[in-house]
Scaffold this motif. Structure first.
Motif, short mmCIF file in Angstrom:
data_model
loop_
_atom_site.label_atom_id
_atom_site.label_comp_id
_atom_site.label_asym_id
_atom_site.label_seq_id
_atom_site.Cartn_x
_atom_site.Cartn_y
_atom_site.Cartn_z
N ARG A 2 15.06 30.71 39.54
CA ARG A 2 14.09 30.28 39.02
C ARG A 2 14.09 29.07 38.87
O ARG A 2 15.35 28.08 38.69
N SER A 4 13.45 25.01 37.56
CA SER A 4 13.59 24.26 36.36
C SER A 4 12.25 24.17 35.57
O SER A 4 12.10 24.01 34.24
N SER A 7 8.23 28.56 33.43
CA SER A 7 8.32 28.91 32.05
C SER A 7 9.34 29.79 31.73
O SER A 7 9.50 30.83 32.51
N ASP A 8 10.02 29.54 30.66
CA ASP A 8 11.38 30.38 30.31
C ASP A 8 10.78 31.10 29.05
O ASP A 8 10.44 30.45 28.07
N ARG A 11 12.05 30.04 25.84
CA ARG A 11 11.64 28.91 25.08
C ARG A 11 10.08 28.96 24.86
O ARG A 11 9.41 28.05 24.66
N SER A 26 11.19 40.88 28.14
CA SER A 26 11.06 39.57 27.74
C SER A 26 9.49 39.39 27.10
O SER A 26 8.72 40.27 27.09
N ASN A 83 7.95 31.92 37.02
CA ASN A 83 8.03 33.12 35.94
C ASN A 83 6.83 34.11 36.46
O ASN A 83 5.52 33.88 36.29
N SER A 272 10.66 20.56 33.47
CA SER A 272 10.26 21.60 32.70
C SER A 272 8.73 22.09 32.68
O SER A 272 7.88 21.16 33.21
#
Length: 379
Positions: A2, A4, A7-8, A11, A26, A83, A272
């Motif tokens: 994945r 950087s 979308s995480d 977070r 998730s 993602n 990000s």
């Protein structure tokens, strides 16, 4: 691996109503699953793209289209290190707000709603997932994450100027930062929509006899794909020939988005998902040449499919259905569903609120239900 700028879920900005996180899914998986189980998602199986629902079993519906968009979006997201779960959630939800009878129904409902703030299917999708779905005990809507709501609201780009009332109303209570671009995942969902409908509208138009294989041989991408198939499979039947050619067009479009977007992402300096939102430009895109080719294909479809005489005749018919039903329900709110009785009573003194309830009801109808209600109530 994945990237950087993906979308995480760790977070994610959370939900409007707090919920304990799942131990095995998730937050984006949970959003996707809630969309799939929504009543509005199930109704998409009887809402059509161009043709009316009963005209044939093989034409795309909003449901099959949404599934195709999600498949394309997952592929692109995976290739770009984004993602896939968030991408899929936005892709599956992007058409939830569509009316019966495709864009024809939307145009008719927008005209009826002009005195009350108009109608926009993207804003209506947000209204559905934040208010109109009412199955959960703790909240109205699906209580999706901010990230998914943002993607639904602005996957086509920043939303500025005069906002549709449904979007303005929600944004006032839960800021979706409409002036910025959405995540890269939501941008993928938007272009996947373009890829899917351009390809399946060619296929549906051929099946409907609105144009022939020979008619599209001069279109960019399409003619080359047919020639490739004829070289590899000179003796194949016409149906397989068509399918093989159009799936190659599909593949070329997907590859172009991946190659172009990979270069844009690498050159963006984004580290990000927040950086992506504030770049001031999209990072998921077609190449300039591909965009020119797609515009030419769209122009052909507009002339030969969306404005074909048989389609225009049907457009007039279904427009009349919406134009008949809207004022009927507005003047006779007791005809609306009984479980809305309390809200109808509260809205009785506010015509705008009542009109929006009527709009919600008609927008939620399937093609077949709109036909049946019109026959039952008007004849």
């Amino acid at each position: 691996m994945r990237a950087s700028y993906a979308s995480d879920p760790a977070r994610a900005r959370g939900r409007r109503v707090w919920e304990e996180e799942s131990t095995f899914r998730s937050c984006y998986q949970r959003d996707r699953d809630r969309i799939i189980h929504a009543s509005a998602f199930r109704r998409l199986k009887h809402k059509t793209q161009v043709f009316v629902e009963h005209e044939g079993d093989y034409y795309r519906t909003r449901l099959t289209h949404s599934i195709e968009v999600a498949q394309v979006a997952r592929t692109i997201a995976g290739a770009l290190g984004l993602n896939g779960e968030l991408t899929e959630a936005v892709a599956l939800a992007h058409d939830l707000g569509h009316t019966p009878f495709g864009h024809t129904g939307e145009d008719a409902l927008h005209a009826m709603m002009q005195p009350y703030g108009g109608f926009d299917h993207n804003a209506q999708a947000l209204r559905i997932v934040t208010s109109l779905e009412r199955h959960y005990a703790a909240f109205d809507g699906l209580n999706l994450t901010w990230d998914t709501l943002e993607g639904i609201a602005k996957h086509n780009g920043p939303v500025t100027g005069d906002l549709p009332y449904a979007l303005e109303e929600y944004d006032a209570a839960h800021d979706l930062e409409l002036h910025t671009h959405a995540s890269a995942e939501a941008q993928v969902a938007a272009l996947s929509d373009d890829i899917a409908y351009n390809n399946h509208d060619l296929h549906d138009g051929l099946r409907a006899g609105l144009f022939t294989d020979a008619d599209i041989m001069d279109l960019p991408l399409v003619g080359a794909a047919y020639m490739q198939v004829d070289t590899l499979y000179p003796d194949t039947d016409s149906y397989r020939r068509r399918h093989e050619a159009l799936r190659r067009v599909f593949g070329v479009m997907v590859a172009d988005v991946i190659d172009t977007s990979r270069a844009l992402l690498e050159g963006s300096g984004a580290a990000s998902a927040e950086d992506i939102r504030h770049l001031g430009r999209p990072v998921i895109a077609f190449s300039d040449q591909m965009w020119r080719d797609i515009r030419e294909i769209r122009a052909f479809l507009f002339k030969h499919m969306y404005r074909a005489p048989s389609v225009m005749e049907k457009r007039a018919e279904v427009t009349q259905i919406v134009e008949d039903l809207f004022p009927l329900f507005l003047e006779n709110p007791d005809m609306l569903p009984r479980h809305w009785a309390r809200e109808i009573e509260q809205a009785a003194q506010d015509r705008t609120t009542l009109a929006r309830m009527v709009c919600d009801y008609i927008a939620g109808m399937t093609d077949r239900f709109a036909y049946a209600e019109h026959a039952r109530l008007i004849g």
